[in-house]
Motif scaffolding. Structure first.
Motif, PDB file in Angstrom:
ATOM      1  N   LYS A 451      25.382 -36.251 -65.621  1.00  0.00           N
ATOM      2  CA  LYS A 451      25.634 -35.062 -66.460  1.00  0.00           C
ATOM      3  C   LYS A 451      24.578 -33.999 -66.149  1.00  0.00           C
ATOM      4  O   LYS A 451      23.412 -34.325 -65.915  1.00  0.00           O
ATOM      5  CB  LYS A 451      25.567 -35.414 -67.953  1.00  0.00           C
ATOM      6  N   ASP A 452      24.987 -32.745 -66.167  1.00  0.00           N
ATOM      7  CA  ASP A 452      24.061 -31.607 -65.994  1.00  0.00           C
ATOM      8  C   ASP A 452      23.213 -31.752 -64.729  1.00  0.00           C
ATOM      9  O   ASP A 452      22.020 -31.453 -64.718  1.00  0.00           O
ATOM     10  CB  ASP A 452      23.142 -31.481 -67.222  1.00  0.00           C
ATOM     11  N   ALA A 455      24.533 -29.130 -58.157  1.00  0.00           N
ATOM     12  CA  ALA A 455      25.792 -28.978 -57.420  1.00  0.00           C
ATOM     13  C   ALA A 455      25.589 -29.431 -55.973  1.00  0.00           C
ATOM     14  O   ALA A 455      24.604 -29.049 -55.334  1.00  0.00           O
ATOM     15  CB  ALA A 455      26.252 -27.525 -57.470  1.00  0.00           C
ATOM     16  N   GLU A 498      25.770 -33.867 -59.161  1.00  0.00           N
ATOM     17  CA  GLU A 498      26.884 -34.128 -60.092  1.00  0.00           C
ATOM     18  C   GLU A 498      28.190 -33.681 -59.441  1.00  0.00           C
ATOM     19  O   GLU A 498      28.244 -32.657 -58.761  1.00  0.00           O
ATOM     20  CB  GLU A 498      26.677 -33.343 -61.389  1.00  0.00           C
ATOM     21  N   ILE A 499      29.240 -34.476 -59.644  1.00  0.00           N
ATOM     22  CA  ILE A 499      30.576 -34.065 -59.200  1.00  0.00           C
ATOM     23  C   ILE A 499      31.472 -33.936 -60.433  1.00  0.00           C
ATOM     24  O   ILE A 499      31.401 -34.737 -61.360  1.00  0.00           O
ATOM     25  CB  ILE A 499      31.181 -35.066 -58.194  1.00  0.00           C
ATOM     26  N   LYS A 500      32.285 -32.902 -60.420  1.00  0.00           N
ATOM     27  CA  LYS A 500      33.185 -32.656 -61.560  1.00  0.00           C
ATOM     28  C   LYS A 500      34.434 -33.527 -61.485  1.00  0.00           C
ATOM     29  O   LYS A 500      34.987 -33.921 -62.507  1.00  0.00           O
ATOM     30  CB  LYS A 500      33.592 -31.180 -61.603  1.00  0.00           C
ATOM     31  N   ASP A 501      34.867 -33.790 -60.257  1.00  0.00           N
ATOM     32  CA  ASP A 501      36.082 -34.576 -60.042  1.00  0.00           C
ATOM     33  C   ASP A 501      35.718 -36.061 -60.022  1.00  0.00           C
ATOM     34  O   ASP A 501      34.975 -36.512 -59.147  1.00  0.00           O
ATOM     35  CB  ASP A 501      36.728 -34.155 -58.724  1.00  0.00           C
ATOM     36  N   LYS A 502      36.230 -36.819 -60.981  1.00  0.00           N
ATOM     37  CA  LYS A 502      35.906 -38.248 -61.058  1.00  0.00           C
ATOM     38  C   LYS A 502      37.067 -39.125 -60.571  1.00  0.00           C
ATOM     39  O   LYS A 502      37.050 -40.339 -60.745  1.00  0.00           O
ATOM     40  CB  LYS A 502      35.587 -38.645 -62.516  1.00  0.00           C
TER      41      LYS A 502
END
Length: 595
Positions: A451-452, A455, A498-502
């Motif tokens: 989290k947080d 990029a 962090e990656i947004k797509d899990k």
């Protein structure tokens, strides 16, 4: 968590030239062989090799492997191991003829023999004049090579795992290598590949730099995996900048263009290489040509509105010769520079191209590490070949067309070593450690739960710009030290990406994050090693290295004629001697390197 296990005699990571050549050796010996590749084998980065493969066939003029060996030692600025260099140059004719028998469509002379062109740093009679040594298939040699060897592997029933990414090396309690973990891109599922022997043939890591001829897949995966598994990396400060990348695009323009008669010119149209290498001129070794080009630009003789490149001129050549010998280059010029090379010169600039360092090996392809006072003890079950390996045949600077030769010779020799090793082992595999996949799973879980965080794209770009600015063609003491600090800060960001797509299916965001884990290891090894080496040698040029009769061109043989070993734990450095003793011939003695 239970992880599926696939069992093979041999597992090869990477399906470029070295991996495919080793796989032929293993599969044709009757061993069950798996090849793991991020892309379809014929799209591996060997496909981008244009100019040819070196071998002293002497098809159109006299040549000899002794001369090839001398040129390679000299090109390496005497940092290459002379036993490995002799092995490579003596094996060259054999592996090229084998490749021809696999169906490689080499260009031909009227006599029917393989066509050979001149290449930078390759000379006759111990440096007398340029010699035709590069065996070529127009300007698509790597492309033709991959197809020939892939077809041979299909015939031999090699099993390919395409669009899979290897994650980590598996070592048992004794330190022996017993397999790798890998992710299937289509499903996101992690598997263990259990093997009696593992070969890394994962290619280079040019994507640590902002401007590179390397494909986006060249993320140093094998080098990163080896470092995380406790294997030191050798001579990572030495990176070759190819003289002729398309300005603004980085796409490779083969040295074969100059081999066919191309001329480098500055803003006034002067053929400037005559001032830097009066004998070899445009066919001096790549580090010499790259530094000459940058010097021309830095001194205000660059071309274009920003005076930031020079021109590569073949307009004086017969258009029929260009269309026969360099058709791909004409196409690249049109597509990436908006220039038809038949009609006007191509804008070019030095661009990161090749890593001379890598995973330490001997000329048998065995990975070697320091142990109990011995600098080169083989790691049982672990092999490496091609650009990710450091046999050290290239030393501080690689000669053009020796890269394709490297992957053929050491792909074959590592395959032979693996066959011998596997057949000497018991029928049963050594057992896997109980926690074989835990480390890889923890890395993926960290990405899924972060989290947080930082990029991935922005962090990678910061690393690439730092390496470009602080560890490029010319290197400066204060800039290197500052670069080390910046890369260590970026390492902290990489640990929190962090990656947004899990999602699981073809999640390219996850793959890019995992690749960045490998890139940062390469970047650290490179800049820490470069900061420590206070001489100039080959592709590594320090502004503070004094040029004296005892230190020609800033090279310090008293203190720095040795290989760097970078250890991931604590960024620790140690060193091992260069092997100056060939296998059967006299040592090629140290001297000032000039062309």
């Amino acid at each position: 968590m239970s992880v599926p296990v696939r069992k093979f005699d041999a597992v090869i990571v990477g399906a470029g030239g070295a991996g495919l050549r080793a796989a032929i050796q293993l599969s044709e010996a009757g061993l069950r062989t798996a090849v793991i590749s991020k892309v379809f084998p014929t799209r591996s980065h060997t496909v981008a090799a244009q100019g040819g493969v070196a071998a002293s066939l002497g098809n159109s003029e006299e040549d000899h492997w002794h001369w090839h060996m001398y040129d390679t030692v000299k090109g390496s600025d005497w940092l290459g191991d002379q036993d490995a260099i002799e092995f490579m140059c003596r094996k060259a004719n054999e592996v090229v003829i084998e490749l021809e028998h696999y169906g490689m469509p080499f260009d031909r002379l009227d006599s029917g023999k393989i066509y050979q062109r001149p290449f930078g740093g390759h000379m006759s009679n111990f440096g007398e004049k340029p010699v035709r040594r590069s065996c070529a298939a127009a300007d698509r040699t790597g492309h033709a090579m991959l197809h020939a060897m892939y077809q041979r592997n299909v015939k031999a029933n090699t099993q390919f795992f395409i669009e899979w990414m290897a994650l980590d090396l598996i070592r048992d309690e004794e330190g022996d290598v017993v397999g790798v973990t890998a992710m299937e891109m289509e499903t996101g599922e992690v598997f263990v590949f259990h093997a009696k022997a593992v070969l890394f043939a994962t290619g280079g890591a040019g994507r640590i730099y902002y401007s590179s001829t390397n494909a986006f897949i060249n993320t140093g995966d094998g080098v990163g995996m080896a470092a995380r598994a406790g294997i030191p990396l050798e001579d990572m400060e030495f990176w070759q900048f190819h003289p002729t990348g398309v300005a603004g695009a980085g796409v490779l323009i083969t040295e074969g263009v100059r081999g066919e008669g191309g001329i480098l010119r500055n803003a006034s149209g002067e053929r400037f290489m005559e001032r830097y290498a009066p004998n070899a001129k445009d066919l001096a070794s790549r580090d010499v040509v790259s530094r000459a080009m940058v010097t021309e630009i830095n001194e205000g003789r660059g071309c274009g509105p920003n005076k930031d490149h020079v021109m590569l001129d073949i307009t004086h050549l017969d258009p029929a010769t260009i269309m026969k010998r360099l058709p791909g280059i004409r196409e690249i010029g049109i597509q990436f520079a908006g220039v038809d090379a038949i009609k006007e010169p191509l804008p070019v600039v030095p661009t990161c191209h090749y890593q001379m360092g890598g995973i330490p090996t001997n000329y048998n392809g065995e990975v070697v590490v320091p142990k109990d006072g011995n600098p080169s003890v083989p790691v049982k079950g672990f092999y490496a070949a091609g650009e990710c390996a450091c046999a050290s045949v290239h030393g501080a600077n690689r000669l053009g067309t020796n890269s394709l030769l490297d992957l053929l010779v050491f792909g074959k020799s590592s395959g032979e070593s693996m066959v011998e090793f596997i057949k000497s082992q018991p029928a049963a595999h050594k057992p896997l450690p109980a926690n074989a996949a835990d480390f890889s799973l923890s890395r993926i879980n960290r990405l899924d739960n972060q989290k947080d965080g930082a990029a991935v794209g922005a962090t990678r770009l910061a690393m690439q710009r730092t390496m470009q600015a602080h560890c490029g063609v010319f290197r400066f003491k204060d800039m290197l030290a500052e670069g080390v600090s910046k890369i260590l800060d970026i390492e902290q960001q990489v640990a929190t990406t962090e990656i947004k797509d899990k999602s699981k299916v073809f999640n390219t965001a996850r793959l890019e994050a995992l690749e960045l884990d490998n890139l940062i290891e390469v970047a650290k090894a490179t800049i820490v090693s470069a900061n420590a080496r206070t001489e100039s040698r080959g592709a590594h040029v320090r502004d503070d290295a004094t040029d004296t009769p005892e230190r020609p061109d800033g090279r310090d043989d008293v203190n720095w004629l040795k290989h760097t070993l970078w250890h991931r734990e604590g960024n620790r450095l140690d060193y091992k001697p260069v092997n100056m003793k060939p296998l059967t011939v006299d040592t090629i003695a140290l001297k000032k390197r000039a062309y």
